[in-house]
Write an enzyme that holds these catalytic residues in place. Structure first.
Site, PDB file in Angstrom:
ATOM      1  N   GLY A  62      57.010  33.385-118.238  1.00  0.00           N
ATOM      2  CA  GLY A  62      55.730  34.004-118.577  1.00  0.00           C
ATOM      3  C   GLY A  62      55.659  35.402-117.990  1.00  0.00           C
ATOM      4  CB  ALA A  67      53.080  38.782-111.583  1.00  0.00           C
ATOM      5  CE  LYS A  84      52.731  33.455-109.512  1.00  0.00           C
ATOM      6  NZ  LYS A  84      51.338  33.181-109.061  1.00  0.00           N
ATOM      7  CG  ASP A 179      41.054  32.564-111.681  1.00  0.00           C
ATOM      8  OD1 ASP A 179      40.311  32.550-112.679  1.00  0.00           O
ATOM      9  OD2 ASP A 179      42.142  33.157-111.649  1.00  0.00           O
TER      10      ASP A 179
END
Length: 697
Positions: A62, A67, A84, A179
């Site tokens: 992704g 990032a 990540k 979040d």
């Protein structure tokens, strides 16, 4: 591939950093070979662009504004991870990211829960930050919603319950996520929810999905009204976000949308409870629970504990109480096999390994322990074994207990089923053996020698051999061996018990007439055409353990010849025995004084006694005067047939000693000279001459 320039790290052991080739074969003292070693094929086939420390950086999973999430491979264990990668230059431009970049690591160091992703390692180079996390192979929940348009109610209940459990664990630790959205929910290999992203709310779209929520994706679409109004808020903002996620799972859309997008209009719609219509297929309990979560007033909104106690949420989960997970691993929960393998085979200091694992501090040591432990658990789960059969660590008993946690119940159930199956098989075998014995038992009961006298034919008897089943019926002894009639309707068996006589089966072979001209001689008797010569075949059986009890071939010289028919035997006492024919008799003649006379001869060349040895003058000769007088005068003599049951008979030891005596045999007389004189007898009755048995008993 070698690590890129400037991407070195000093956390791992030196042999993981130096050289082009990673270690392939590790020691097998504490772990199975498939757990401690890494195949070269796995390292060779993994597609990667560079190596950072002990990780190979692979394909992109992704991408966000600053990032990217990539797939990685740990070369020491061969396990895949999610990495990540955060660009330092782009992150520095965002003050929020710069401020909270290290916050995620600090929060995940405090948190440990099965529905929250585990942060394993943090690497930093000149250009990037690398956050190494466990890889969720089930993908993103957003992708599942795209494929199915919506999720069924029963499956959504499972996901919402796991999400509430994870948030409840965060709230107990004093952490508010703020979040919670579909993009931050991943699925592991067991289709369980994994919550990611702590403190990096601006990185919500790093997985790069373009979805219907894109116009209002991020914090505004999932944020509670008090957050949009910039009022004071508490942990209940996460409860509102859970309600938005539940609505998205059940319908595939967001509950509050405005066109064009405006924060003021969105806030007003939330306060007015102007929710988009719900599908009609939802249950009333699900709708009621959803509306309670999307309550705009924080005071009326349930907290996380109240939400977890909802009836709809706990449907099909009766009896499963709330399990609290500790944020720290206890010492007794450590995998001692992995710890000893790391300290003694991989070069880590034992105290450092223990401290890192107990503190849950993200570093390479924690990553090695976590990956090896997961690999070991998967190995045990796949093999369905409660313990390691080979290469077991015997230095600590804790590792013995931990191996049984997964498979103990299944192993005990499988073992109990095997024992029950074996017991049933043994019972079936016993029943089959009993049926076989019942079928075989009548064979010796209906043999020819046990047939009553009325069933014996009056003609010559034909030689008969026993079958294999009859020979085995008494453990190798012939069924014709020493069986005699004791009383009417009963017979004495070799087991010294009385068996009831049964009429022979019509198919049972009967004694046939013997038509052997070489073994028999014609005898002329003036008793009519109905009187014929009868031969009774007797099997020699010496009860010796050194001699096989087999049925010998009957010869003409090995038989009794009884003259007169029919034959009548008087019943004898049960203590009497029928002795095997050891002695040889010849030159016998009827005794005077007995009206009922019967003569018999016994010819056996193998007998130790010769015909000449039995002279008329010998004390054992049937013609001895003393013998005759004793028999006729003294009825209490053991030689007398009438009083035979009162005296002990000759034992088997005496019989064998007499049989083994070495006597020089002399030439036999011709058969004609040894033939007894024939006497006419009454056709209806015949008996033995008691003098003929003198010396034999």
């Amino acid at each position: 591939m070698p690590a890129a320039a400037g991407d070195g790290l000093g956390e791992s052991p030196s042999r993981f950093l130096a050289g082009e080739k990673p270690p392939v074969q590790l020691a097998e003292s504490f772990l199975p070979a498939c757990v401690s070693s890494v195949s070269r094929e796995t390292l060779r086939t993994f597609q990667h662009t560079k190596r950072v420390g002990s990780y190979l950086i692979g394909r992109k999973l992704g991408e966000g504004s600053f990032a990217k999430v990539r797939e990685g491979l740990h070369v020491g264990t061969g396990e895949k991870v999610a990495i990540k990668v955060i660009d330092k230059k782009k992150a520095k431009k965002d003050t929020y990211v710069t401020k909270n970049l290290r916050r995620e690591g600090q929060i995940q160091q405090m948190i440990r829960h099965p529905n929250i992703t585990q942060l394993l390692d943090i690497l930093e180079t000149e250009n990037s930050y690398y956050l190494v996390m466990e890889l969720c192979t089930g993908g993103n929940l957003m992708h599942k919603i795209y494929e199915r348009k919506r999720i069924e109610e029963h499956e959504a209940r499972k996901y919402i319950r796991q999400l509430i459990l994870a948030v409840e664990h965060l709230h107990r630790a004093g952490v508010v996520h703020r979040d919670l959205k579909i993009e931050n929910l991943l699925l592991d290999e067991n289709n369980n929810i994994k919550l990611i992203d702590f403190g990096l709310s601006n990185c919500a779209g790093i997985l790069g999905y373009t979805d219907p929520f894109s116009t209002q994706c991020g914090s505004p679409a999932y944020a509670a009204p008090e957050l949009l109004a910039r009022k004071k808020y508490g942990p209940k903002v996460d409860v509102w976000s859970i309600g938005v996620n539940m609505y998205a799972m059940l319908t595939g859309t967001l509950p509050f949308t405005v066109e064009p997008f405006s924060l003021r209009a969105l806030y007003q719609k939330m306060v007015d409870k102007d929710m988009n219509p719900l599908p009609t297929h939802l249950s009333p309990a699900a709708i009621s629970f959803l509306r309670s979560l999307l309550e705009p007033d924080p005071l009326k909104r349930p907290n996380i504990q109240q939400a977890l106690a909802n009836r709809w949420l706990n449907d099909n989960y009766h009896g499963k109480g709330l399990h609290t997970y500790p944020n720290r691993i206890h010492l007794e929960d450590l995998s001692q096999s992995v710890v000893l393998h790391m300290s003694e085979k991989l070069g880590y200091k034992h105290s450092d390994v223990i401290n890192v694992i107990l503190s849950n501090r993200a570093c390479h040591t924690l990553a090695v322990y976590f990956l090896l432990n997961r690999k070991l658990e998967n190995y045990l789960l796949n093999m369905r074994k409660p313990d390691i059969n080979d290469n077991v660590c015997h230095k600590n008993q804790f590792h013995q207990l931990e191996k049984y946690k997964m498979n103990k119940n299944s192993y005990e159930e499988r073992r109990s089923k095997d024992l029950e199956k074996r017991g049933e098989q043994q019972q079936q075998q016993q029943r089959a053996m009993q049926r076989k014995l019942e079928k075989c038992s009548p064979s010796h009961r209906q043999s020819n020698c046990l047939t009553p006298q009325g069933h014996i034919s009056k003609g010559p008897v034909k030689e008969r051999r026993s079958s294999k089943s009859e020979r085995e019926s008494f453990g190798g002894l012939s069924p014709f061996h020493e069986v005699r009639i004791t009383k009417p309707g009963c017979m004495t068996s070799c087991s010294l018990e009385y068996l009831e006589m049964q009429s022979p089966d019509p198919r049972t072979p009967k004694i046939m007439r013997r038509q052997d001209s070489h073994s028999q001689e014609t005898v002329n008797v003036n008793m009519g055409s109905r009187i014929r010569e009868t031969h009774l075949n007797v099997v020699r059986s010496f009860e010796s353990v050194n001699r096989e009890d087999q049925i010998e071939s009957l010869s003409p010289n090995h038989q009794y010849r009884v003259l007169g028919s029919p034959v009548s035997f008087s019943p004898r006492h049960s203590s009497e025995r029928i002795l095997s024919p050891i002695f040889q008799f010849d030159n016998t003649s009827p005794i005077k004084g007995h009206s009922n006379q019967a003569s018999f001869t016994y010819d056996d060349k193998s007998s130790p006694s010769s015909p000449e040895s039995m002279s008329p003058t010998s004390p054992h000769s049937p013609h001895s005067p003393s013998c005759n007088n004793n028999i006729s005068g003294n009825l209490g003599s053991p030689n007398c047939v009438r009083s035979r049951g009162r005296f002990p008979m000759m034992g088997i030891g005496q019989m064998l000693r007499k049989r083994n005596q070495v006597v020089s045999p002399k030439a036999e007389k011709p058969l004609e000279t040894r033939m007894p004189a024939l006497h006419q007898m009454s056709p209806g009755y015949a008996s033995f001459n008691s003098s003929d048995m003198n010396g034999f008993c």
